[in-house]
Each structure stands twice: as structure tokens, then as C-alpha cells.
Design an enzyme around this catalytic site. Structure first.
Site, short mmCIF file in Angstrom:
data_model
loop_
_atom_site.label_atom_id
_atom_site.label_comp_id
_atom_site.label_asym_id
_atom_site.label_seq_id
_atom_site.Cartn_x
_atom_site.Cartn_y
_atom_site.Cartn_z
N PRO A 119 0.83 -1.21 -0.03
CA PRO A 119 -0.05 0.03 -0.19
C PRO A 119 0.88 1.30 0.09
CG PRO A 119 -1.10 -1.43 1.50
CD PRO A 119 0.41 -2.25 1.08
N CYS A 120 0.29 2.26 -0.73
CA CYS A 120 0.93 3.56 -0.89
C CYS A 120 0.98 4.75 0.07
CB CYS A 120 0.75 3.94 -2.42
SG CYS A 120 -0.94 4.49 -2.43
N PRO A 121 -0.49 4.57 0.91
CA PRO A 121 -0.53 5.88 1.83
C PRO A 121 0.75 6.17 2.59
CG PRO A 121 -2.39 4.30 1.93
CD PRO A 121 -1.28 3.61 1.10
#
Length: 325
Positions: A88-90
Site C-alpha cells: 500500500p502507498c499511503p
């Protein structure tokens, strides 16, 4: 276009290598790696709709619906050829708080844990371009140190734009490839395929399939690649083509980016067409045979958050060549 071209090389390969993929989503990276000659021993994904998509398209795959932090690989998955994942990129996204390692959603440590357990020959990690920003210099260095401790050498970080690999979309992602020391000198990053494919070229068959008389004229004016397709999160937004800047870019391509249509434009249609789910998938480089499960918004979210299969295929072939030297 590029998928069919690369498939010819895959058909000439002999034995298939093995892969374990985590954060598999709707299968963009998994499909690309399959086309590169990798057999998936497991695809781990938390989202239920995405797992349904994986099972629908590849009933024979071992799809594991689980939180990566709680997943313990079976002993028979050890010594796999490739561990791959788009974590995930957050934690590093420009749209988030950019907390990096301090973000509770940071799953890079899980990639290190799994590499320690599975002992793959190679590792491939995909993330947003923000990961290569100056803010995360120390974080990247720490991550490489962790992998080095367990026996992996970095082939470097690489910014790769999907538009350079036959995908009609400006979609730049940071890619990290690590390998066992004996393979490092045999790895070479894939190079651009040359002339870019435009939105008009790719979407004309889909825009015209319902009898719209102006489809060809529309395609002539859509002679550029699209902006980055945005899938959005579960908390915010529905099925549209992204923020204002992205919608303006779509407007220049003759597309109404305020939503997703159920059907292509039909006879007598006037105005700006909207993309259908199938069109959005084509912009991501998926073949028309790939089916996305769920209602419109969750299906579009899967498409928008996917890693374009042709890019994954190109990198997968590069990794395969290194491992087979």
C-alpha cells in the site's frame, strides 16, 4: 498491443518459474508475471472483491484472503523464485501524510519478514513515485539495509512509466528489484518499447462497439496517452476519473471524467463519452478477457489501483533472464 507482442517471447521459454505475490489486488501484476512465465504458488490479498476477481479469472490460483501482517506462509512455499508485491502507498503517497515507517499501514517490514521466511531468489516491490522523493532517503536506505542483512543485493530503484511499455497512460511507479548476489550482474532493467500507444488507438474498438457513428472522429482527437487512472479509496469518492486536474486532461482527450458509464455510446450519441469499466481496464493494459467482480464502484477501484500487466510482464521477463543465466 504490447501484451500480444511480449507473449511470443514467453511462449519460447521452457520451464516456468515460481512466484508468491502479496497485496495482489485485482491481479494486474500477477497477470503480467504469469505472461512472463511465472507460476503463482500463492496470491495474498485482503480485499474480498479483489479476491473474487482473482478466483474468477484464475480458478487454479491459490488465492489467500488474509491480512498480510497475520499471514504465515505454508512450508511448501519456501525457496520460491520470486516474491512480488505492490504494498500500500499511503505511507509515502503525496496524497497522504507521508509518515513512512511511522505509518501503521507501512507493509515494507512484512516484505522483509516474508523474504526471510521464503528465501526467494528475487524480490520485486512496486509503489508510488513518491517513495523516491528526498523525504524518504533515509527510509529507503534503512529498507535496503534490512534486505542486505538477510542476503539480498539491490538492483536499484527505478521510476518506470507505463506509457513506455505499450500502456496508453502516464502512470509512473517506483520499482525495487533485489536478488541473491549470484544474480545481480545478470539483471538489466527493461527498456521502452518505442512509440507510445494513444487512448484513441486502444479505445476505438470499445467506443464503436455499440454503434456510435462518431467513434472514429473521436479517436482522431484522442491522440495522446491518458493521465494516471485513479482508483480512489474505500473512504472517499466513487467511480470517476480522479481530481480536477485529471478530469481536465481527460477533457482534452474528449472524455467526460465525472463518472463511469454502464455502456459505450450508441447511435446518435452527442457530447462527450464516459469510459466504461472495460475501457478503464484497457487503459490499464488489461486484456478484454479479464473480468472484475463487484458493483461498479468496487470494480472500478480495483481497476484504478492496479499495476498495468504489460509493465509487470516486462519487469518479470527481465528478472527471469537474470535467474536463468
Amino acid at each position: 498491443m504490447i501484451v500480444s507482442c511480449l507473449c511470443k517471447e514467453v511462449m519460447e521459454l521452457s520451464d516456468r518459474l515460481t512466484a508468491v505475490e502479496v497485496c495482489a489486488g485485482a491481479g494486474g501484476q500477477a497477470l503480467g508475471l504469469e505472461l512472463a512465465g511465472f507460476e503463482h504458488l500463492a496470491c495474498v490479498e485482503l480485499d474480498a472483491a479483489a479476491c473474487c476477481t482473482l478466483r474468477r479469472n484464475r480458478p487454479g490460483w491459490n488465492v489467500v484472503e488474509a491480512d498480510l501482517r497475520e499471514w504465515e506462509p505454508a512450508i511448501d512455499l519456501g525457496d520460491v523464485d520470486l516474491l512480488a508485491g505492490g504494498v500500500p502507498c499511503p505511507p509515502v503517497s503525496s496524497a497522504g501524510k507521508q509518515l513512512g515507517a511511522e505509518d501503521e499501514r507501512d507493509l515494507f517490514p512484512e516484505m522483509v519478514r516474508l523474504a526471510r521466511i521464503l528465501q526467494p531468489k528475487a524480490i520485486m516491490i512496486e509503489n508510488v513515485r513518491g517513495l523516491l522523493g528526498k523525504k524518504f532517503t533515509s527510509y529507503r536506505a534503512h529498507l535496503l539495509e534490512e534486505f542486505q542483512r538477510i542476503g539480498y543485493v539491490s538492483c536499484g530503484w527505478k521510476l518506470i512509466n507505463a506509457a513506455d511499455f505499450g500502456v496508453p497512460q502516464n502512470r509512473t511507479r517506483s520499482i525495487l528489484v533485489l536478488v541473491r548476489p549470484e544474480y545481480v550482474f545478470d539483471f538489466e532493467w527493461p527498456v521502452s518499447v518505442g512509440k507510445r500507444v494513444t487512448v484513441g488507438e486502444v479505445l476505438l474498438p470499445l467506443m464503436s462497439q455499440n454503434g456510435w457513428e462518431s467513434a472514429a472522429e473521436w479517436a482522431v482527437n484522442a491522440q495522446d496517452v491518458a493521465p494516471t487512472l485513479v482508483g480512489g479509496s474505500k473512504k472517499h469518492g466513487g467511480a470517476d476519473l480522479g481530481p480536477s486536474r485529471a478530469r481536465l486532461a481527460w477533457l482534452e482527450l474528449g472524455v467526460d471524467g465525472r463518472g463511469i458509464s454502464d455502456l459505450p455510446p450508441g447511435p446518435g450519441f452527442n457530447g462527450l463519452p464516459r469510459l466504461t469499466l472495460e475501457m478503464a481496464a484497457a487503459v490499464q493494459g488489461f486484456p478484454s478477457s479479464w473480468v472484475f467482480e463487484g458493483k461498479k464502484t468496487p470494480a472500478y477501484r480495483q481497476i484504478g489501483n492496479a499495476f498495468p500487466p504489460p509493465v509487470a510482464q516486462s519487469i518479470g521477463l527481465a528478472i527471469r533472464r537474470a535467474l536463468e543465466q
